[in-house]
Design an enzyme around this catalytic site. Structure first.
Site, PDB file in Angstrom:
ATOM      1  N   ASN A   8      39.510  58.807 -67.602  1.00  0.00           N
ATOM      2  CA  ASN A   8      39.557  60.220 -67.951  1.00  0.00           C
ATOM      3  C   ASN A   8      38.587  60.772 -69.373  1.00  0.00           C
ATOM      4  OD1 ASN A   8      40.099  62.897 -69.196  1.00  0.00           O
ATOM      5  ND2 ASN A   8      42.465  62.587 -69.210  1.00  0.00           N
ATOM      6  N   ARG A  92      39.391  61.688 -63.624  1.00  0.00           N
ATOM      7  CA  ARG A  92      39.844  62.896 -63.750  1.00  0.00           C
ATOM      8  C   ARG A  92      38.589  64.047 -63.927  1.00  0.00           C
ATOM      9  NH1 ARG A  92      42.279  66.156 -68.666  1.00  0.00           N
ATOM     10  NH2 ARG A  92      43.008  67.668 -67.588  1.00  0.00           N
TER      11      ARG A  92
END
Length: 405
Positions: A8, A92
């Site tokens: 992420n 992500r």
């Protein structure tokens, strides 16, 4: 043993989690290794690595994203792990626009489409893409998968995603409601369906993801049919520092009366509003409850009251997309741990048949299958979200556990 690495990446940070690919069950457990690199590109850059057994390393050194990734690779053997055994990296990505309705294996076309979505999330997508680009540059043979916050909400009907503005703005510029936190909503709704033993083809849920960012979603048969966030993550519920819904003319009013610029107003709504703005104290719900209950802090009490009322009102509105409520599911930091907030919200939703069991609620539904409501009540429950596990699952589904290195 092979691994799936979940990434992420932010503009000055990246979080990571490493899971075993041995079994799907392993994805539900504590990651073999996880950590955070933050304040990158500054002299205060720091990195934390934490193993499943609790052992950790804290590093402070000038670093950018590439140096931090290289450091992760170098440090893995000290935890008995080897980057060469990573089969796939799952990323992500905040905004997939209408181009992505599901997770995808990264290729040149996918990269082009993701860049085209960056104008919809200029603060997030470029940073997410940076992480993908760096892995491609450093390890070009390593498969990568993108998992989008918006993808789960691509099943919204037009009546739910269109704004009542000139249609040409949607047709020509893609201005519509997209929704966010989709990976969490998908994981939590799937988990609730299993825990409650609901039919996969006949279920209707309300899911409230409550953290520093908050959103709620109506889910029918595992598909999102309405949600509170919109074109951006600013729309919808009261959040830690975000206002949620306000009168659109507020921008003009503040500009004309106070002389504020558009960017100043937008920054205020994103960074100085919500719980922080109302309480004039904190964006942390735990701090606010302590201040309200122990110090009789009026601003803290007001922020909590508005937060809970707005949440209950939005959940009631989402119920118009359902014909019944099989369960209301709370998740996220506040949703999973703050019993008082859940009680307040459920009391304001009594019209739907909710009746909270105070003892179950106090222990967050633990040992009760997550359920915090009384027998005979419409079900309310707590499910711990696990977005990293969902990203890891999608990555493995797209490449298989064998990877492809």
């Amino acid at each position: 043993m092979q691994y799936v690495l979940v990434f992420n990446s932010g503009s000055s940070s990246f979080k990571f989690s490493l899971f075993s690919t041995d079994s799907t069950a392993a994805l539900e457990q504590t990651p073999l290794l996880n950590g955070l690199a933050e304040r990158l590109n500054t002299p205060e850059a720091a990195m934390r690595l934490v193993a499943a057994d609790g052992s950790r390393q804290d590093l402070n050194f000038p670093a950018d994203h590439q140096k931090a990734i290289e450091t992760l690779v170098e440090k893995m053997p000290e935890f008995g792990l080897n980057f060469a055994d990573v089969a796939v990296v799952g990323h992500r990505v905040v905004h997939g626009g209408e181009r992505f309705s599901e997770s995808v294996l990264i290729c040149d076309k996918a990269m082009e489409d993701m860049r085209a979505c960056s104008e919809l999330a200029p603060l997030h997508n470029p940073a997410n893409i940076l992480g993908i680009e760096l892995i491609r540059e450093l390890y070009p043979e390593l498969p990568q998968v993108a998992v989008f916050d918006t993808a789960f909400h691509q099943t919204l009907p037009r009546k739910a995603f269109l704004y009542p503005i000139p249609y040409s703005l949607y047709r020509d510029h893609g201005i519509r409601r997209y929704g966010f936190h989709g990976t969490s909503h998908r994981y939590v709704s799937e988990t609730a369906i299993k825990q409650l033993e609901l039919s996969e083809d006949d279920n209707q849920l309300l899911v409230a993801h409550l953290g520093n960012g908050c959103s709620a979603t109506a889910v029918v048969n595992g598909k999102s049919v309405d949600t509170t966030m919109g074109l951006t993550p600013l729309e919808g519920l009261v959040m830690g520092t975000r206002s949620g819904d306000v009168d659109p003319s507020l921008h003009q009013y503040l500009q004309e009366t106070l002389g504020w610029s558009l960017s100043k107003i937008t920054d205020m709504l994103n960074r100085e509003s919500g719980l922080l703005g109302l309480s004039e104290l904190s964006n942390d719900m735990r701090t606010l409850y302590t201040a309200a209950e122990d110090e009789d802090h009026e601003g803290a009490a007001l922020a909590i009251e508005v937060f809970c009322f707005r949440l209950a009102r939005q959940l009631a509105a989402l119920a118009t997309s359902l014909t019944r409520i099989d369960a209301l599911v709370f998740t996220g930091g506040i949703g999973e741990h703050n019993a008082s907030t859940r009680t307040r919200v459920l009391e304001q939703l009594a019209i739907f048949g909710f009746n909270v069991d105070l003892d179950r609620n106090e222990v967050n539904g633990e040992t009760f299958g997550g359920v915090i409501s009384c027998e005979g009540s419409t079900v309310a429950m707590v499910v711990k979200t696990n977005e990293e596990a969902m990203i890891a699952r999608d990555a493995l589904l797209l490449v298989g556990t064998g990877g492809g290195q």
